[in-house]
Design a protein around this motif. Structure first.
Motif, PDB file in Angstrom:
ATOM      1  N   GLY A 209      25.814 -20.415  50.684  1.00  0.00           N
ATOM      2  CA  GLY A 209      24.852 -21.398  50.588  1.00  0.00           C
ATOM      3  C   GLY A 209      24.522 -21.385  48.999  1.00  0.00           C
ATOM      4  O   GLY A 209      25.406 -21.030  48.114  1.00  0.00           O
TER       5      GLY A 209
ATOM      6  N   GLY B  96      24.939 -18.019  47.121  1.00  0.00           N
ATOM      7  CA  GLY B  96      26.355 -17.649  47.003  1.00  0.00           C
ATOM      8  C   GLY B  96      27.328 -18.432  46.125  1.00  0.00           C
ATOM      9  O   GLY B  96      27.930 -18.079  45.325  1.00  0.00           O
TER      10      GLY B  96
ATOM     11  N   LEU C  21      32.834 -15.338  51.277  1.00  0.00           N
ATOM     12  CA  LEU C  21      33.089 -15.356  52.805  1.00  0.00           C
ATOM     13  C   LEU C  21      31.971 -16.345  53.452  1.00  0.00           C
ATOM     14  O   LEU C  21      30.948 -15.739  53.370  1.00  0.00           O
TER      15      LEU C  21
ATOM     16  N   ARG D 251      30.648 -17.686  57.156  1.00  0.00           N
ATOM     17  CA  ARG D 251      31.053 -17.733  58.722  1.00  0.00           C
ATOM     18  C   ARG D 251      30.990 -19.215  59.307  1.00  0.00           C
ATOM     19  O   ARG D 251      31.799 -19.433  60.233  1.00  0.00           O
TER      20      ARG D 251
ATOM     21  N   TYR E  53      22.765 -26.493  61.201  1.00  0.00           N
ATOM     22  CA  TYR E  53      22.206 -26.740  60.343  1.00  0.00           C
ATOM     23  C   TYR E  53      21.786 -25.763  58.948  1.00  0.00           C
ATOM     24  O   TYR E  53      21.451 -26.020  57.936  1.00  0.00           O
TER      25      TYR E  53
ATOM     26  N   GLY F  23      27.265 -22.685  57.479  1.00  0.00           N
ATOM     27  CA  GLY F  23      28.318 -23.627  57.072  1.00  0.00           C
ATOM     28  C   GLY F  23      28.248 -24.097  55.320  1.00  0.00           C
ATOM     29  O   GLY F  23      27.159 -23.251  54.908  1.00  0.00           O
TER      30      GLY F  23
ATOM     31  N   GLY G  29      27.678 -24.660  51.955  1.00  0.00           N
ATOM     32  CA  GLY G  29      26.223 -25.227  51.365  1.00  0.00           C
ATOM     33  C   GLY G  29      25.251 -24.592  51.988  1.00  0.00           C
ATOM     34  O   GLY G  29      23.933 -24.936  51.223  1.00  0.00           O
TER      35      GLY G  29
ATOM     36  N   LYS H  66      15.048 -31.207  48.071  1.00  0.00           N
ATOM     37  CA  LYS H  66      14.246 -31.338  47.071  1.00  0.00           C
ATOM     38  C   LYS H  66      14.522 -30.218  46.139  1.00  0.00           C
ATOM     39  O   LYS H  66      14.963 -29.013  46.519  1.00  0.00           O
TER      40      LYS H  66
ATOM     41  N   THR I 242      23.209 -14.099  52.721  1.00  0.00           N
ATOM     42  CA  THR I 242      23.303 -14.827  54.048  1.00  0.00           C
ATOM     43  C   THR I 242      22.216 -15.531  54.698  1.00  0.00           C
ATOM     44  O   THR I 242      22.320 -16.135  55.600  1.00  0.00           O
TER      45      THR I 242
ATOM     46  N   HIS J  57      18.230 -16.714  55.752  1.00  0.00           N
ATOM     47  CA  HIS J  57      17.178 -16.094  56.391  1.00  0.00           C
ATOM     48  C   HIS J  57      17.352 -16.016  57.871  1.00  0.00           C
ATOM     49  O   HIS J  57      16.610 -15.773  59.037  1.00  0.00           O
TER      50      HIS J  57
ATOM     51  N   ALA K 203      20.179 -15.266  59.557  1.00  0.00           N
ATOM     52  CA  ALA K 203      21.652 -14.525  59.795  1.00  0.00           C
ATOM     53  C   ALA K 203      20.977 -13.220  60.405  1.00  0.00           C
ATOM     54  O   ALA K 203      21.096 -12.138  59.818  1.00  0.00           O
TER      55      ALA K 203
END
Ligand code: FAD
Length: 529
Positions: free
Chosen positions: A92, A95, A112, A114, A140, A143, A145, A154, A248, A250, A252
Motif C-alpha cells: 500500500g 509499504g 511482500l 498478498r 478493493y 493488491g 497500491g 484524495k 498490512t 486496517h 488484514a
C-alpha cells in the motif's frame, strides 16, 4: 525576474488557462507583447461562502526568465541491489513509500504483497461488482497500491508537517501525477489515474534493485531472541532481513489474529462506524455553490465536510462525514466472503451524477457491547466484523447492499422503493436501524442527519439514501511502537507501520509513515554504504 501575486478570481478566470493568464497580466500590469511572461498558479482554493463563488489564487510570474521545475524529486534512484534486505509487508502507500525511502538510504527493499499487481487486480474487482465473488487476497483493499489504488485519491491530510506532505506529493508528480496536486487546496488524483502512478512507483523500486513479490501472503514471523529477523509466507518460504516493516493495512484481520495469538502486544483502538449517504451531485452543487441549476463548466463537483455532536445515554460522541467523494461511486470494499462493507471513490474528472460520503459515528472502546470484551485486544475488530456480517445477511447474503432512503431512516420507516445508485452490485430496502446497525449507532446517525439538514438546507431529503455499512474507516487495532525508535516495545527489528498499525489515516499520511519507518530501521540497523 520572478514575482508572486495574490488574486481573487471568478471560476472562469481561475480554471481557463487563457483567461487566467489575462487576469494575472492585467492585475500585475504586464504586457505580454513587450515581455516574455511565464505564469503558473502556486496555490488555489475555492471560496463558496458568498453568493458568488470565487477562487483565491496565488500565482508566480516569470518575466524574461524560464520557470524552474516545481519539484526536486526524481525517478532516479541509486542502485541498492547489494544492500541489506529490508522486509516490507504490504504494497500500500505505506509499504511503497517505505521501499523508496529505504532505497534512498541504501537499503534493499523486499516487498511482500498478498494481492496481485494493479492490472490483474481489476478482474477481481469486476468479479465483486458483477458476480458478488470476494477474493480474500485481491479486492478493493488488497493488491498493489493497497486500499489507495482504487480509491478517490484524495491527497489531503490533517498532518501539520507541510514539508513532508510536499515531499510525498512531489514524488507522486515525479511518477506521473499532475502538477495540480501541488497547487489545489484539496488535491486528488482519481481512481482512473492511480494505477499508472502505482505501477511507476513499482518500476522505480525494481530498477533500483529492490524486489516486489505479488501473491505472497505473510502468515508468520521469524522471531529469534526477541528480534524479528524475517517472515514466513503462505508457501512456507522463510525470508530474512535486517528487520520487518509491517504495513498490512486496517483490513488484514489475519495479521491481527496472528500477532495476538503469538502473544505480541496489540491493543484495541477506537474507530468509527456508520453508513455511506448518496445524493445527486447536482443537489449538493446547488446547496454548496448557491446555484439554481447546475454548477457550470468551470467549477469542480462540490464537496462538503460535516460534523455533529450527538448524545446517547449519558455519552456525547461526534458524527462526521468521512471520505466524501464528489462525482463518485460507492464500491464494495469487503475483504472476505460473508461480509458487506462499502467505501467511495471517484474518477479524476469527478463527473458521475452522484455525490457520496461516509457518515460515521466515533466509537470509543467503552461503547463496544460487553459480549466482545472476551476478545481482549481484538474486541473492537470482532464487533466491526459482526456488523459487516449483519449487513451482508440483511440484504440477501450477496454483495447487494442494505439501503434506506434518508428521511425514511430518520423517521424509522421502511422505504417502499429505492433510488438509482452508483453502487454496482445493487441495493435492497432494509430497516437499517433494526437489521444492520447497533442501536447506539443508528440513534446517533439520526440525530446527526437532522443536524446536517439544518446546516445544509435540502441535505435531509428522501431523494438521498443511506447504504451500509461504512466500517473500515480506520484500524480497530493498534500495534504499539516506541515513540522514538518506532520499534515494537517487546520485539526489536519489528516496525508497525501505516494505517493498519494505527499511525495513519489516508494515502498521504500512510506514505509519510512508511518513509519514517524506513528512516528509523535504516538509522538503527542499516549499514551505511
Ligand atoms: P493499505 O493501503 O491497506 O495496504 C496494505 C497492503 O498490505 C495491502 O495491499 C494488502 O494486500 C497487504 N497485505 C495485507 N496483509 C498482508 C499479508 N499478510 N501479507 C502480505 N501483504 C499483506 N485515503 C485517502 O487519503 N484518500 C482517498 O480518497 C481514499 N479513498 C479510499 C477509497 C477506498 C475505496 C478505500 C478502500 C480506501 C480509501 N482511502 C483513501 C484510504 C486509503 O486507501 C488508506 O488510508 C491507505 O491506503 C492506507 O495505506 P497503508 O499502506 O497503511 O495500508
Amino acid at each position: 525576474m520572478r514575482k508572486e501575486i495574490q488574486l481573487r478570481l471568478s471560476p472562469e478566470e481561475a480554471f481557463d488557462e487563457r483567461r487566467f493568464e489575462a487576469a494575472v497580466c492585467q492585475s500585475a500590469g504586464l504586457d505580454p507583447a513587450k515581455d516574455s511572461i511565464g505564469i503558473r498558479p502556486l496555490k488555489r482554493s475555492i471560496d463558496a461562502r458568498g453568493r458568488k463563488v470565487k477562487v483565491n489564487v496565488r500565482a508566480e510570474i516569470f518575466i524574461n526568465e524560464t520557470p524552474p521545475s516545481r519539484i526536486t524529486a526524481t525517478t532516479d534512484y541509486r542502485d541498492v541491489s547489494k544492500g541489506d534486505a529490508v522486509i516490507i509487508v504490504g504494497a500500500g502507500p505505506a509499504g511503497l513509500f517505505a521501499a523508496l525511502r529505504a532505497i534512498e538510504l541504501g537499503g534493499r527493499p523486499v516487498v511482500l504483497e498478498r494481492g496481485k499487481d494493479v492490472r490483474a487486480r481489476r478482474r477481481d474487482l469486476a468479479a465483486i461488482n458483477k458476480d458478488h465473488i470476494v477474493n480474500p487476497e485481491s479486492n478493493y483493499c488488497f493488491g498493489e497500491g493497497g486500499a489507495g489504488t482504487y480509491s478517490d485519491g484524495k491527497l489531503y491530510t490533517r498532518s501539520k508537517k507541510r514539508g513532508d506532505v510536499s515531499r510525498i506529493l512531489e514524488i507522486m508528480v515525479a511518477h506521473g501525477a499532475r502538477e495540480d496536486i501541488l497547487v489545489d487546496a484539496h488535491p486528488h488524483i482519481g481512481t482512473n489515474k492511480l494505477p499508472l502512478l502505482v505501477s511507476k512507483l513499482r518500476e522505480s523500486i525494481l530498477q533500483a534493485g529492490g524486489e516486489i513479490l505479488f501473491d505472497t501472503k505473510v502468515t508468520d514471523f521469524i522471531l529469534e531472541n526477541g528480534e524479528m529477523t524475517g517472515v514466513v509466507t503462505a508457501e512456507g518460504e522463510r525470508i530474512h532481513g535486517t528487520g520487518v516493516i509491517l504495513a498490512t493495512g486496517h483490513s488484514a484481520r489475519d495479521i491481527f489474529h496472528l500477532l495476538h495469538h503469538k502473544g505480541i502486544l496489540v491493543e484495541a483502538k477506537p474507530f468509527a462506524l456508520g453508513v455511506r449517504v448518496e445524493h445527486d451531485q447536482q443537489l449538493i452543487d446547488q446547496i454548496q455553490y448557491h446555484c439554481s441549476n447546475d454548477r457550470g463548466a468551470y467549477l469542480p463537483a462540490s464537496s462538503y465536510a460535516l460534523v455533529q455532536q450527538t448524545t446517547f445515554g449519558d455519552k456525547e460522541r461526534g458524527v462526521f462525514s468521512f471520505c466524501m467523494c464528489p462525482g463518485g461511486f460507492i464500491v464494495p470494499a469487503a475483504t472476505s466472503p460473508g461480509e458487506l462493507v462499502v467505501n467511495g471513490m471517484s474518477p479524476s474528472r469527478r463527473d458521475s451524477k452522484y455525490a457520496n460520503s461516509g457518515i460515521v459515528v466515533a466509537v470509543e472502546l467503552e461503547d463496544i457491547p460487553s459480549q466482545y470484551q472476551q476478545y481482549g485486544a481484538l474486541a473492537a475488530m470482532m464487533f466491526q466484523a459482526d456488523v459487516e456480517k449483519a449487513a451482508w445477511k440483511s440484504a440477501g447474503s450477496t454483495q447487494v447492499a442494505p439501503a434506506q432512503r434518508l428521511e425514511d431512516f430518520v423517521n424509522g420507516k421502511i422505504s417502499q422503493s429505492l433510488l438509482d445508485t452508483s453502487y454496482q452490485p445493487g441495493l435492497a430496502a432494509v430497516n437499517m436501524a433494526t437489521e444492520v446497525l447497533p442501536p447506539f449507532i443508528s440513534a446517533r446517525l439520526r440525530q446527526a442527519f437532522k443536524g446536517f439538514g439544518r446546516k445544509m438546507k435540502g441535505y435531509l431529503t428522501n431523494e438521498a439514501q443511506i447504504i451500509g455499512v461504512e466500517s473500515r474507516t480506520s484500524s480497530p487495532v493498534r500495534i504499539p511502537r516506541d515513540r522514538e525508535t518506532f520499534e515494537h516495545p517487546e520485539v526489536s527489528r519489528f516496525y508497525p507501520c501505516g494505517e493498519g498499525a494505527g499511525y495513519a489515516g489516508g494515502i498521504v499520511s500512510a506514505a509519510m509513515d512508511g518513509e519514517r519507518c524506513a528512516e528509523k530501521i535504516m538509522e538503527k540497523y542499516g549499514k551505511r554504504k
